[in-house]
Motif scaffolding. Sequence first.
Motif, PDB file in Angstrom:
ATOM      1  N   ILE A  35       0.834  -1.204   0.000  1.00 28.22           N
ATOM      2  CA  ILE A  35       0.000   0.000   0.000  1.00 28.22           C
ATOM      3  C   ILE A  35       0.864   1.247   0.000  1.00 28.22           C
ATOM      4  CG2 ILE A  35      -1.599   1.350   1.414  1.00 28.22           C
ATOM      5  CD1 ILE A  35      -2.953  -1.293   2.148  1.00 28.22           C
ATOM      6  N   ASP A  36       1.961   1.229   0.744  1.00 31.03           N
ATOM      7  CA  ASP A  36       2.857   2.381   0.781  1.00 31.03           C
ATOM      8  C   ASP A  36       3.460   2.641  -0.592  1.00 31.03           C
ATOM      9  OD1 ASP A  36       4.219   4.469   2.261  1.00 31.03           O
ATOM     10  OD2 ASP A  36       6.036   3.300   1.936  1.00 31.03           O
ATOM     11  N   VAL A  37       3.846   1.593  -1.295  1.00 30.08           N
ATOM     12  CA  VAL A  37       4.461   1.764  -2.613  1.00 30.08           C
ATOM     13  C   VAL A  37       3.420   2.186  -3.651  1.00 30.08           C
ATOM     14  CG1 VAL A  37       5.603   0.530  -4.498  1.00 30.08           C
ATOM     15  CG2 VAL A  37       6.364   0.186  -2.154  1.00 30.08           C
ATOM     16  N   VAL A  38       2.263   1.558  -3.651  1.00 27.53           N
ATOM     17  CA  VAL A  38       1.235   1.856  -4.652  1.00 27.53           C
ATOM     18  C   VAL A  38       0.657   3.253  -4.449  1.00 27.53           C
ATOM     19  CG1 VAL A  38      -1.062   1.181  -5.455  1.00 27.53           C
ATOM     20  CG2 VAL A  38       0.670  -0.554  -5.070  1.00 27.53           C
ATOM     21  N   ALA A  39       0.425   3.644  -3.207  1.00 29.32           N
ATOM     22  CA  ALA A  39      -0.178   4.945  -2.923  1.00 29.32           C
ATOM     23  C   ALA A  39       0.824   6.085  -3.059  1.00 29.32           C
ATOM     24  CB  ALA A  39      -0.777   4.954  -1.527  1.00 29.32           C
ATOM     25  N   GLY A  40       2.059   5.761  -3.198  1.00 28.11           N
ATOM     26  CA  GLY A  40       3.086   6.789  -3.302  1.00 28.11           C
ATOM     27  C   GLY A  40       4.049   6.661  -2.152  1.00 28.11           C
ATOM     28  N   GLU A  41       5.321   6.667  -2.460  1.00 29.76           N
ATOM     29  CA  GLU A  41       6.347   6.488  -1.431  1.00 29.76           C
ATOM     30  C   GLU A  41       6.133   7.475  -0.287  1.00 29.76           C
ATOM     31  OE1 GLU A  41       8.878   4.270  -1.168  1.00 29.76           O
ATOM     32  OE2 GLU A  41       8.157   3.263  -2.967  1.00 29.76           O
ATOM     33  N   GLY A  42       6.112   6.974   0.910  1.00 26.45           N
ATOM     34  CA  GLY A  42       5.988   7.825   2.081  1.00 26.45           C
ATOM     35  C   GLY A  42       4.572   8.110   2.519  1.00 26.45           C
ATOM     36  N   THR A  43       3.577   7.544   1.841  1.00 29.77           N
ATOM     37  CA  THR A  43       2.195   7.802   2.235  1.00 29.77           C
ATOM     38  C   THR A  43       1.915   7.246   3.628  1.00 29.77           C
ATOM     39  OG1 THR A  43       1.515   7.678  -0.063  1.00 29.77           O
ATOM     40  CG2 THR A  43      -0.204   7.473   1.578  1.00 29.77           C
ATOM     41  N   ILE A  44       2.292   6.019   3.840  1.00 28.28           N
ATOM     42  CA  ILE A  44       2.118   5.418   5.156  1.00 28.28           C
ATOM     43  C   ILE A  44       3.338   5.710   6.023  1.00 28.28           C
ATOM     44  CG2 ILE A  44       1.893   3.236   6.400  1.00 28.28           C
ATOM     45  CD1 ILE A  44       0.322   2.173   4.077  1.00 28.28           C
ATOM     46  N   GLY A  45       4.490   5.643   5.431  1.00 32.64           N
ATOM     47  CA  GLY A  45       5.729   5.956   6.135  1.00 32.64           C
ATOM     48  C   GLY A  45       6.275   4.778   6.915  1.00 32.64           C
ATOM     49  N   HIS A  46       7.456   4.973   7.431  1.00 28.45           N
ATOM     50  CA  HIS A  46       8.115   3.911   8.178  1.00 28.45           C
ATOM     51  C   HIS A  46       7.337   3.540   9.436  1.00 28.45           C
ATOM     52  CE1 HIS A  46      11.649   3.826   5.682  1.00 28.45           C
ATOM     53  NE2 HIS A  46      11.772   5.144   5.784  1.00 28.45           N
ATOM     54  N   MET A  47       6.769   4.521  10.090  1.00 32.08           N
ATOM     55  CA  MET A  47       6.028   4.242  11.319  1.00 32.08           C
ATOM     56  C   MET A  47       4.812   3.366  11.033  1.00 32.08           C
ATOM     57  SD  MET A  47       5.989   4.540  14.491  1.00 32.08           S
ATOM     58  CE  MET A  47       6.403   5.919  15.483  1.00 32.08           C
ATOM     59  N   GLY A  48       4.070   3.672  10.001  1.00 30.46           N
ATOM     60  CA  GLY A  48       2.901   2.864   9.655  1.00 30.46           C
ATOM     61  C   GLY A  48       3.268   1.453   9.257  1.00 30.46           C
ATOM     62  N   ILE A  49       4.368   1.314   8.523  1.00 31.12           N
ATOM     63  CA  ILE A  49       4.811  -0.011   8.105  1.00 31.12           C
ATOM     64  C   ILE A  49       5.274  -0.819   9.318  1.00 31.12           C
ATOM     65  CG2 ILE A  49       6.583  -1.244   6.797  1.00 31.12           C
ATOM     66  CD1 ILE A  49       6.392   0.992   4.713  1.00 31.12           C
ATOM     67  N   ASN A  50       5.868  -0.170  10.301  1.00 28.61           N
ATOM     68  CA  ASN A  50       6.338  -0.876  11.491  1.00 28.61           C
ATOM     69  C   ASN A  50       5.220  -1.165  12.490  1.00 28.61           C
ATOM     70  OD1 ASN A  50       9.059  -1.040  10.737  1.00 28.61           O
ATOM     71  ND2 ASN A  50       9.389   1.064  11.382  1.00 28.61           N
TER      72      ASN A  50
END
Length: 72
Positions: A35-50
């Motif tokens: 989702i982070d990659v498809v929506a645009g780099e940094g949309t969710i961010g490192h915190m959301g991914i973690n």
Amino acid sequence: MTTLSSGMQIRLTRYLSEFVGTFILVFAATGAIIIDVVAGEGTIGHMGINVTPGLAVMVVIIATGHISGAHI
């Protein structure tokens, strides 16, 4: 048709709950990255991914911990 013994049913239930828990963890973790990659780099961010896998583990432990001991 054969029926499963009580011990076999318990083990099968535990194995199934572990499988479902692991599936949810892997699905949520990789899904957050996708989702982070498809929506645009940094949309969710490192915190959301973690945070996503941590929340998935918490939900799985609450949902299936009483069945299998939460060995996800």
